[in-house]
Write an enzyme that holds these catalytic residues in place. Sequence first.
Site, PDB file in Angstrom:
ATOM      1  N   LYS A  75       0.800  -1.223   0.000  1.00  0.00           N
ATOM      2  CA  LYS A  75       0.000   0.000   0.000  1.00  0.00           C
ATOM      3  C   LYS A  75       0.833   1.273   0.000  1.00  0.00           C
ATOM      4  O   LYS A  75       0.290   2.377  -0.132  1.00  0.00           O
ATOM      5  CB  LYS A  75      -0.922   0.010   1.228  1.00  0.00           C
ATOM      6  CG  LYS A  75      -2.007  -1.038   1.201  1.00  0.00           C
ATOM      7  CD  LYS A  75      -2.925  -0.937   2.394  1.00  0.00           C
ATOM      8  CE  LYS A  75      -2.326  -1.542   3.651  1.00  0.00           C
ATOM      9  NZ  LYS A  75      -2.199  -3.007   3.589  1.00  0.00           N
ATOM     10  N   GLU A 127      -5.133  -3.523  -6.763  1.00  0.00           N
ATOM     11  CA  GLU A 127      -6.450  -3.947  -6.269  1.00  0.00           C
ATOM     12  C   GLU A 127      -6.370  -4.519  -4.859  1.00  0.00           C
ATOM     13  O   GLU A 127      -7.236  -4.284  -4.020  1.00  0.00           O
ATOM     14  CB  GLU A 127      -7.032  -4.990  -7.227  1.00  0.00           C
ATOM     15  CG  GLU A 127      -8.403  -5.521  -6.833  1.00  0.00           C
ATOM     16  CD  GLU A 127      -9.513  -4.528  -7.113  1.00  0.00           C
ATOM     17  OE1 GLU A 127      -9.993  -3.892  -6.142  1.00  0.00           O
ATOM     18  OE2 GLU A 127      -9.890  -4.381  -8.285  1.00  0.00           O
ATOM     19  N   ALA A 142      -7.947  -7.155  -0.035  1.00  0.00           N
ATOM     20  CA  ALA A 142      -7.219  -8.336  -0.532  1.00  0.00           C
ATOM     21  C   ALA A 142      -7.706  -8.705  -1.930  1.00  0.00           C
ATOM     22  O   ALA A 142      -7.498  -7.961  -2.869  1.00  0.00           O
ATOM     23  CB  ALA A 142      -7.348  -9.494   0.443  1.00  0.00           C
ATOM     24  N   LEU A 166     -10.811  -8.945  -2.989  1.00  0.00           N
ATOM     25  CA  LEU A 166     -12.141  -8.431  -3.329  1.00  0.00           C
ATOM     26  C   LEU A 166     -12.047  -7.390  -4.448  1.00  0.00           C
ATOM     27  O   LEU A 166     -11.128  -6.559  -4.452  1.00  0.00           O
ATOM     28  CB  LEU A 166     -12.805  -7.809  -2.096  1.00  0.00           C
ATOM     29  CG  LEU A 166     -13.071  -8.756  -0.923  1.00  0.00           C
ATOM     30  CD1 LEU A 166     -13.682  -7.975   0.247  1.00  0.00           C
ATOM     31  CD2 LEU A 166     -13.987  -9.894  -1.327  1.00  0.00           C
ATOM     32  N   GLY A 210      -3.431 -15.335  14.266  1.00  0.00           N
ATOM     33  CA  GLY A 210      -2.534 -14.632  13.350  1.00  0.00           C
ATOM     34  C   GLY A 210      -3.212 -13.548  12.543  1.00  0.00           C
ATOM     35  O   GLY A 210      -2.673 -13.083  11.527  1.00  0.00           O
ATOM     36  N   ASP A 220      -3.673   1.341   9.465  1.00  0.00           N
ATOM     37  CA  ASP A 220      -3.732   0.559   8.222  1.00  0.00           C
ATOM     38  C   ASP A 220      -5.048   0.828   7.493  1.00  0.00           C
ATOM     39  O   ASP A 220      -5.074   0.935   6.265  1.00  0.00           O
ATOM     40  CB  ASP A 220      -3.598  -0.935   8.547  1.00  0.00           C
ATOM     41  CG  ASP A 220      -3.432  -1.765   7.285  1.00  0.00           C
ATOM     42  OD1 ASP A 220      -2.460  -1.526   6.543  1.00  0.00           O
ATOM     43  OD2 ASP A 220      -4.276  -2.635   7.036  1.00  0.00           O
ATOM     44  N   LYS A 273      -6.023   2.479   3.545  1.00  0.00           N
ATOM     45  CA  LYS A 273      -7.003   1.923   2.608  1.00  0.00           C
ATOM     46  C   LYS A 273      -8.072   2.952   2.247  1.00  0.00           C
ATOM     47  O   LYS A 273      -8.463   3.081   1.081  1.00  0.00           O
ATOM     48  CB  LYS A 273      -7.647   0.671   3.212  1.00  0.00           C
ATOM     49  CG  LYS A 273      -6.664  -0.467   3.432  1.00  0.00           C
ATOM     50  CD  LYS A 273      -7.312  -1.656   4.124  1.00  0.00           C
ATOM     51  CE  LYS A 273      -6.313  -2.782   4.368  1.00  0.00           C
ATOM     52  NZ  LYS A 273      -6.916  -3.935   5.058  1.00  0.00           N
ATOM     53  N   GLY A 305      -5.491 -12.506   4.272  1.00  0.00           N
ATOM     54  CA  GLY A 305      -5.077 -13.906   4.106  1.00  0.00           C
ATOM     55  C   GLY A 305      -4.239 -14.072   2.862  1.00  0.00           C
ATOM     56  O   GLY A 305      -4.481 -13.430   1.833  1.00  0.00           O
TER      57      GLY A 305
END
Length: 818
Positions: free
Chosen positions: A582, A609, A614, A616, A667, A681, A685, A799
């Site tokens: 990012k 993207e 992630a 999507l 995790g 974070d 976004k 993930g």
Amino acid sequence: MKILKFGGSSVANPDRINRVIKILNEYHLKGEKFAVVFSAFGGITDRLIQMSQRAANGDAGYIDLFDEFRMRHLAAVEELIPGRSAKQEVLDELGKNHRVLKNLLHGIFLVREASLRTVDYVLSFGERNSAFIISHALKSKGIEAKYLDARTIIKTNKEFGSAKVFFERSYQLIGELFLQNTGIQIVTGFIASSDKGGLTTTLGRGGSDYTASILASALDADIIEIWTDVDGVLTADPRKVSKAFTIPKMTYAEAMEMSHFGAKVIYPPTLQPALAKNIPLVIRNTFNPKFEGTYISHEYDINGKDVKGISSINEIALLTLQGSGLFGATGTAGKLFNSLALEGINVILITQGSSEHSISFAVAPAKAKLAKKAVEKSFEFEIQSNLIDPVKIEEDLAVVAVIGENMRYQPGVAGRMFQALGKNGINAIAIAQGSSELNISVVIDQENEAKALNVLHEAYFLSDEKILNLFIVGVGLIGGTLLKQIRDQQEKLRVEESLELRVVGLANSKKMIFDPVGIDLNNWKELLLASDEKIEMGKYIDQMKSMNLSNSIFIDNTASTEIPKSYPSILDNSISISTPNKSAASSDFTTYKLLKSIAAKRGVQFLYETNVGAGLPVISTIRDLINSGDKILKIEGVLSGSLSYIFNSYNNGDSFGKALKSAMELGYTEPDPRVDLSGEDVKKKLLILGREIGLPIESSEIQIVSFLPKESIEAENIEAFITTVERIEESLDAVRKNAEPESKLCFIAKIDNGKAVIQLENVGNDHPFSTLSGSDNMIVITSERYFERPLVIRGPGAGAEVTAAGVFAEIIKIGHYF
């Protein structure tokens, strides 16, 4: 009647000569009528030239080369000729030749001079030895073969080194000899003799082909077969284009164009005698004799491909004469090219715009300065009067050409060429096309030659198949998963999508490796571990640029803030980028716009993207809405998988401490969960989404309403932070105090009416966020079209599998763009 010619590579050693004998025996058993022209053994002509040069320079080392020459031919006799008497007959004749050659070289050594006349005689021993040995090898196999020294039948003038043939006299001698002699004539290629005096001459470049062509024309042969070490004329140079393949049929005109632009299989001037009589030519491979090769004739297939081949000249200089004095001036071109002709300068390519303001022409680099001097002398008055500028020289250039007779019938051929070059950042410096439309030639930077050949070959011959060259940095969780996904899907993509993915560059935090034909993805870890190249990101990027491969994509799977600083130069080198990092898209707005601008200017893709959601389709959906005319009014999002999990667990009755501990164990969070809980974070976004809908927004303009107490934020370490969980619970309870009974608490990022805020909010059952579960992300887009019922995008927002899949999807998208 067939005329066969075998080049030096076909007769380089006894094993190869036995291959040739097998081919000729098959023809003989079929009852074919033929004659055969042979070149010297492979490399021998060069050796004879070296002997002459050494002797002329007073270097006694010529004797060593002579001994090597002698022993090589004697060894061939030992292997090829059985029987003592037959062998001795050949050795006796070779002995005479070798004594004459040795004395000749000694004479050169004494006078320290090797004239063209003398060198022609020296060179003749290559073909004479070769044809003589092979004729006797054929006899030993029961084939009625006769050695024929071409000096007795081909007559020339005395332009030693490249003598001019007296065709009428030569045709007469050839006809008489073949009429009076039976058996298979084994003819020396390349050599002839002067009509007056009988001095040995040579026919210049492609001389053995010339010999075959002269024989075929004199005898009205049915066909000429040129046997070499390739499967015919290929669509491109296989040393530069790995997917080049044999052209089954082509016209003489196409073959000549291919040869002019670098194809080495045939040399056009040598084929003129056969061409004049419409004798077809076939190029065959001595080492693959079952393959049909390339058939060349006057006939062309109007239904065939519009482009037959792609060729190039890898070293040219482009000279330009320009100025207002050229406009409307008659005789300018004649004056220009006459000045070049007087200096013996060959012009490779000519181009002139309809404005008549300039004329550009290409020559060999070694002739560039001489050409400039000659032209400027011819236009001295105009230059002194400032009517014409001094000649400009551009060096380090190459010419690529697409060739085919059918181009004249197909619109869009040139368009496809320039589109393919443009998408790979290859600039056309000059363009030339004749009215016959037989070829389109483009002058480009020399460093882009191989790249241009590959992209054009792909555009015209593999239009349904593309090779993507991937440079991947970061092979951790996301990068390693991506490599596995690529490996598992490679064959399917090749078959069903006509995409061949090659990972040609790979790097982790310690090492890097490169392989232009593709790294084996079954053992990439071992290859990377064994690499001696330590990672230096600057060197990695420089190597990627210098490899200059077509359809290149740089994939940054790291979280580095340093690597994105190189994105501008990567894009500026016409290399597309796909990244889940990012840092670039969330940097200052000026950098963000610069990256978009460079990508647009260079015609490449900058895709990120996976920066939001992630795998999507968030950013692409927003772009599609805007590009189709919709207006985004509001964006709401739960953009953190870890925070989504924590608050979904909290809403379902878990304490915040329990939910946080579970997220850490799974995790979902960073090692220090405050990185997630702080909302920083999420801020990145939301910043990216704001920019995608057209807001010139900076990070400082986004407000985060933190739910963390001051002591939680300022805790010295993770353990100290965990002890403040009860205070966080109190903070959350305060937020929920006035909420409706069945509402849910969500950490929401929102852009509404140009204002960007990130905060905890209670949402009712009528809000899409109320349906969230697990670690899902959700983005709700309200637009003019999706006003009453907003557009909802939901799914796993974190993930390795889904993030890698998102990057993989972008790679395929870029592949379809090229």
